[in-house]
Every structure is written in C-alpha cells, then in structure tokens.
Enzyme design. Structure first.
Site, PDB file in Angstrom:
ATOM      1  N   LYS A  61     -26.942  45.003  67.197  1.00 34.19           N
ATOM      2  CA  LYS A  61     -27.256  44.218  68.390  1.00 34.19           C
ATOM      3  C   LYS A  61     -26.584  44.817  69.611  1.00 34.19           C
ATOM      4  CE  LYS A  61     -25.091  40.578  69.805  1.00 34.19           C
ATOM      5  NZ  LYS A  61     -24.478  39.251  69.951  1.00 34.19           N
TER       6      LYS A  61
ATOM      7  N   ASP B 109     -30.155  38.528  69.170  1.00 35.80           N
ATOM      8  CA  ASP B 109     -29.026  37.599  69.234  1.00 35.80           C
ATOM      9  C   ASP B 109     -29.492  36.229  68.731  1.00 35.80           C
ATOM     10  OD1 ASP B 109     -30.525  36.504  71.282  1.00 35.80           O
ATOM     11  OD2 ASP B 109     -28.883  36.475  72.733  1.00 35.80           O
TER      12      ASP B 109
END
Length: 316
Positions: free
Chosen positions: A184, A202
């Site tokens: 991420k 996320d």
C-alpha cells in the site's frame, strides 16, 4: 362387483372434493420491498425530488457490464473530486514515504500537523538515520504507536542510506524491503512521487469496492488484482484517490450518506445509509481548513450546497 367398485370410486372422489374445499387457501408470499436509488444524485441538484430508477443487480452482471459500471463510477467521481490527490503533505519522495508510514492508525491531518517539525529537524535520510530515537519519539507521539513508528522511519532511513545511496527507490520490489513499507505504502510512493501507476488498497478502498460489488475478495493483494483488471493501468493512481476521497467524505463505514451520493444509481448498496437528501447532507464530511504546509499540489475540493465542487481554498 362392478357396481360396488363404482360406488367406492364415487365416494373417494366426493371425499377428496370435500377435503379440497375445507383446506385454507395459501397466501402468496409478500413482495420484498426494494430500496431504489434516485435516477440522478440528489446531491447534485438542489431540491430535486429523487426519480426512481432500478439499479441492475450486480449478481446478474456480465463481466462487460461490471467493467462499464466500474469505469462509469470512476468518471462520476472524477467530476466530483477534480482535485483529488494524496492528502499527506510532502515535498519529495523521502518525505512522502515517511509520512505514509506515519499515517497508519491515524489521520492524514494528524500526520500533516506532525511532519513539519520532523522534517525541519531531520530533512534528509542521513539526518533521520542518525537521529536519537527518544527525540524522534517525542515528535511522533501525537500520531500514536510512536515507538513502533520511530523504529520504522529510522530503520527505513538507514536502509535508504546504506542500500540506495540516500535516495528513495522507484521500484516496487525495492520499496517493500524498507522497514514499515508494504505494498500500500509502496504504491502511494510510486504513483505520487514517480508517476508510476498503482492501486492503493487502504481501508476506505477495501470497503467501497466491496460495497459496490466490484469484487468479493477480502485480501488486499487479491482486491488490488481484481480491481486493477477492471481499469486501464493508467487510471490506477487517480482511481485510488477518487475512491479514498469518496470513502472519507460521503460513503462512510457506519452510515453512508446515500441520499447525497453522486453515484447512487450505480450503487448496489444504495439504502444501507441515510437516503433522505437533507439528512444525508448533514453526514457529509468536508474536512475544511486545508493542511499545514500544503504548497505543491492543488487544494482539495469541497462540495457546495448543490453537490458540485466548490472553488478551491483561497479562490475568489
């Protein structure tokens, strides 16, 4: 003999007819009430009454229909959030990777309030690599989990100095080797510091793409692959911003503002949240006030009373 059989047959038929007459008629099952999304998003047209339009059940969607719906949602969100960008303040890749690591389990606003002091004292990887952990912990205390975060940012700074000559690498396989950096964080850095497309999965992104039934996957890596297959690679970074901004402002986890949502007709989860337009507007989160130190990127957009983007902060 034949006469007895005929009498018996007639008696059986009469008995069956009586039983049928006595049996109560079965009631037809009640039709299930379906919440219908407005044809046009009520947030975009002030005072407009929601017009009914059936959302096609995603379970009946073909692959082609899913791709079209997903891409249309992204186009609609691009109109609502034309200034969507990373909501972390940074001037270079080093600041971005550190700020993204610090954003875990806290808000971007809190990180933006903390990093100016951190980068003023430790402007380069070399400076932060040689920092006193106790002093860094004191600066990072407001972000939560400050001891673990201190260990990560000092560790990644040392790795940058020792393995990459003090420069943030521009490859995924190198970034994920840095302490505290996962896929991420790596995609945030690649997409926004190096212009290399990536999908940032996320918590907001995970929630919304499942709510929109783009995928049923729960593992972030599988979500990334499933959603990435619906869009051209060139769209990945902006798509991430659009979805995350929408999740923060309108499509909340506990009570989404369905009645003020610009993509309501395309959403199979319409009705999970507040559908009354006026009540839904009160749920919108504008996050007004901007962010300290924001200089290089355009200011964030807000929705005006009619649901359209308001002028940027500072605009006449």
């Amino acid at each position: 003999m034949k006469k007895a059989a005929s009498v018996k047959k007639a008696a059986s038929a009469k008995k069956a007819a009586s039983a049928k007459k006595a049996a109560p008629a079965r009631k037809a099952p009640a039709a299930k009430k379906v919440t219908v999304a407005p044809k046009k998003a009520t947030a975009r047209v002030k005072g407009a009454a929601p017009a009914k339009a059936v959302v096609h059940p995603p379970g009946d969607e073909s692959r082609t229909a899913l791709v079209r719906r997903a891409r249309r949602i992204n186009r609609e969100l691009a109109e609502v959030y034309p200034y969507a960008h990373p909501e972390l303040d940074f001037d270079n890749p080093f600041q971005l990777v550190v700020a993204t690591v610090l954003s875990a389990q806290t808000t971007d606003l809190r990180v933006n309030q903390t990093t100016p002091a951190l980068f003023a004292k430790y402007p380069t990887p070399e400076d932060l690599a040689a920092a006193n952990p106790e002093e860094v912990e004191e600066i990072l205390r407001p972000t939560g989990f400050f001891r673990a975060k201190t260990k990560s940012v000092i560790g990644l700074s040392k790795a940058l100095v020792e393995e990459f000559g003090g420069e943030v690498p521009g490859r995924l396989e190198d970034l994920v080797k840095l302490p505290g950096v996962g896929r991420k964080t790596a995609f945030v850095v690649l997409g926004n510091a190096f212009g290399r497309p990536g999908i940032t999965v996320d918590t907001h992104f995970q929630r919304l793409v499942r709510r929109w039934q783009w995928t049923a996957e729960t593992d972030p890596d599988k979500i990334e692959a499933a959603v990435g297959a619906l869009f051209p690679k060139s769209d990945w970074t902006d798509l991430s911003h659009h979805v995350i901004w929408h999740g923060r402002r309108i499509c909340h986890a506990r009570k989404p503002a369905c009645g003020a949502c610009p993509i309501a007709p395309l959403c199979p989860a319409y009705g999970e949240g507040e559908t009354d337009p006026e009540k839904a507007k009160k749920l919108l989160k504008y996050e007004k006030g901007g962010f300290p130190g924001q200089r290089l990127r355009p200011p964030q957009a807000y929705l005006d009373a009619g649901g359209k983007p308001a002028p940027p902060l500072g605009a006449g």
